[in-house]
Design a protein around this motif. Structure first.
Motif, PDB file in Angstrom:
ATOM      1  N   GLU A 257       0.733  -1.122  -0.158  1.00 31.13           N
ATOM      2  CA  GLU A 257      -0.002  -0.804  -0.558  1.00 31.13           C
ATOM      3  C   GLU A 257       0.809   1.433   0.296  1.00 31.13           C
ATOM      4  O   GLU A 257       1.053   1.869   0.769  1.00 31.13           O
ATOM      5  N   THR A 263      -4.166   2.083   4.896  1.00 27.89           N
ATOM      6  CA  THR A 263      -4.554   0.572   5.326  1.00 27.89           C
ATOM      7  C   THR A 263      -2.491   0.522   5.422  1.00 27.89           C
ATOM      8  O   THR A 263      -3.127  -0.611   5.447  1.00 27.89           O
ATOM      9  N   SER A 295      -3.945   1.363  -8.993  1.00 22.48           N
ATOM     10  CA  SER A 295      -5.222   1.751  -6.911  1.00 22.48           C
ATOM     11  C   SER A 295      -6.616   1.983  -7.319  1.00 22.48           C
ATOM     12  O   SER A 295      -6.992   2.695  -8.572  1.00 22.48           O
TER      13      SER A 295
END
Lengths: 331, 97
Positions: A257, A263, A295
């Protein structure tokens, strides 16, 4: 004693409740949509409790009024209000030593950490959830899982599923059930199924109220910059102790991430909490398209800015078709 | 009678009961959580099942959180919850409509 119901609580009463909770070692929660108060004749607070969607919170009774059944009146009143608002599966969080009080009021443990006890108003609710997902007969070999928002399902998700599927005998793909993103949960679930239809050992299911839900991990949905490390623990403890064992899950796959701090923090917490509970964490580097990391957040940004065509290279065919249809329809 | 939505009646105060009636798949499920379960668990079960049967409720989930309610209270709370869950009105002085 008089009763007051506020939606939301404000002004002088709010200040009084803040102080009242603080004196009891509790903190007022800004996300309290409504608050039920019991007041002494002189206006002092005897007891208070609040409601945030399906979560009961900030429940406290003054020292002088302990043992008079005020907690029961609070929980009854808040429950009735929650049901009126359309919520029947209710949750609350309390300190572990207060568990007995709430178990007398029809609440049952979901999971706990040393600091927090998470309870629900359905006996064996979390067990029913895993029972409903369990394969019969149980498959042998390694069972893995992925938990994803998939808002929307990208080629990154698909890559993660393909790698995980190849290294497990069975893979659970949990798609977040909360409807707080750009695309509705039912559509996200359907797209996850379509995008993994070529992977025979993948079971796609909703994450329910237990995995990265508004109850278990509100910070995920609140988009706040800073999250205390301990905020991750309850969700991951519930996963490791109540969800993974009955389903036989021993591996959790996750994409690296680079964008969201919340996250990324969750991924770190996974590495801290899961291996010692017998679950291996496999973090895969993000897939790239055209030199850029894929993403879902970036896809949403592009869609919001009206640059849908630039988002398409990040999406597998079913999602691409869906995004083109829905975004064109709303235009 | 079909249970079309979740409903609740009653409170958690002493001598009362909070009764939930929810849609469920398959047969009628009953959960009883009572402070006097050891002494009166069977009696509570009987009253609840009888009341449910009198309203022809055959599917769904009934959860009783009992705080020592009398049988008449249990019956009244359950009838109210069933009527709310089935979206019907009930004349407590007479018979079901």
């Amino acid at each position: 004693m008089t009763e007051e119901f506020w939606s939301p609580l404000r002004g002088k009463r709010l200040e009084a409740v803040r102080d009242f909770l603080q004196a009891q070692g509790l903190r007022w929660d800004e996300r309290s949509a409504s608050t039920l108060l019991f007041l002494e004749e002189d206006g002092h607070i005897a007891a208070c409790g609040s409601l945030d969607e399906n979560i009961l919170k900030c429940i406290a009774v003054s020292q002088e009024r302990q043992g008079e059944g005020l907690a029961a009146r609070l929980v009854s009143g808040l429950t009735a209000q929650a049901v009126q608002n359309g919520y029947t599966h209710l949750f609350l969080f309390t300190r572990p030593e207060k568990g007995e009080l709430f178990s007398d009021l029809g609440f049952y443990e979901v999971a706990h950490t040393p600091d927090i006890l998470w309870m629900e108003n359905r006996r064996g609710g979390i067990r029913r959830f895993t029972d409903s997902l369990r394969a019969d007969p149980p498959p042998g070999g390694v069972t893995g899982c992925i938990v994803a928002h998939a808002d929307p399902f990208t080629r990154g998700h698909q890559y993660l599923c393909e790698v995980a599927s190849a290294s497990c005998d069975q893979l659970y793909l949990f798609i977040l059930t909360e409807d707080r993103g750009m695309f509705p949960a039912a559509d996200r679930l359907r797209l996850a199924r379509e995008n993994t239809a070529h992977l025979a050992n993948v079971r796609v299911c909703g994450s329910g109220p237990y995995l990265i839900s508004y109850a278990s991990f509100p910070d995920y949905f609140l988009k706040e910059a800073q999250v205390l490390p301990s905020r991750y623990d309850l969700d991951l403890t519930a996963f490791a102790e109540k969800i993974a064992p009955p389903l036989g899950i021993t591996r959790r796959f996750v994409g690296s991430e680079p964008f969201s701090a919340v996250t990324a923090g969750y991924n770190r917490a996974m590495e801290r909490l899961l291996p010692e509970r017998g679950i291996e964490v496999v973090e895969l580097p993000r897939r790239e398209a055209g030199g850029q990391s894929i993403s879902a957040g970036r896809v949403r940004d592009l869609i919001r800015r009206g640059q849908v065509s630039e988002a398409l290279p990040f999406l597998p065919v079913p999602t691409r078709r869906y995004v083109e249809e829905t975004v064109c329809r709303t235009k | 009678m079909e249970i079309c939505k979740s409903a609740v009646a009653g409170t958690l105060e002493s001598s009362d009961a909070q009764i939930w009636v929810e849609p469920g798949d398959g047969e009628l499920e009953l959960f009883i959580d009572s402070v006097v379960e050891k002494q009166y668990g069977e009696e509570i079960r009987r009253v609840v099942l009888e009341t449910a049967a009198s309203m022809q409720v055959e599917h769904g989930r009934i959860t009783v959180v009992d705080k020592g309610a009398l049988n008449c209270t249990l019956r009244a709370r359950l009838l109210t919850a069933i009527c709310r869950a089935g979206e019907i009105s009930y004349d407590f002085g007479g018979r079901a409509e």
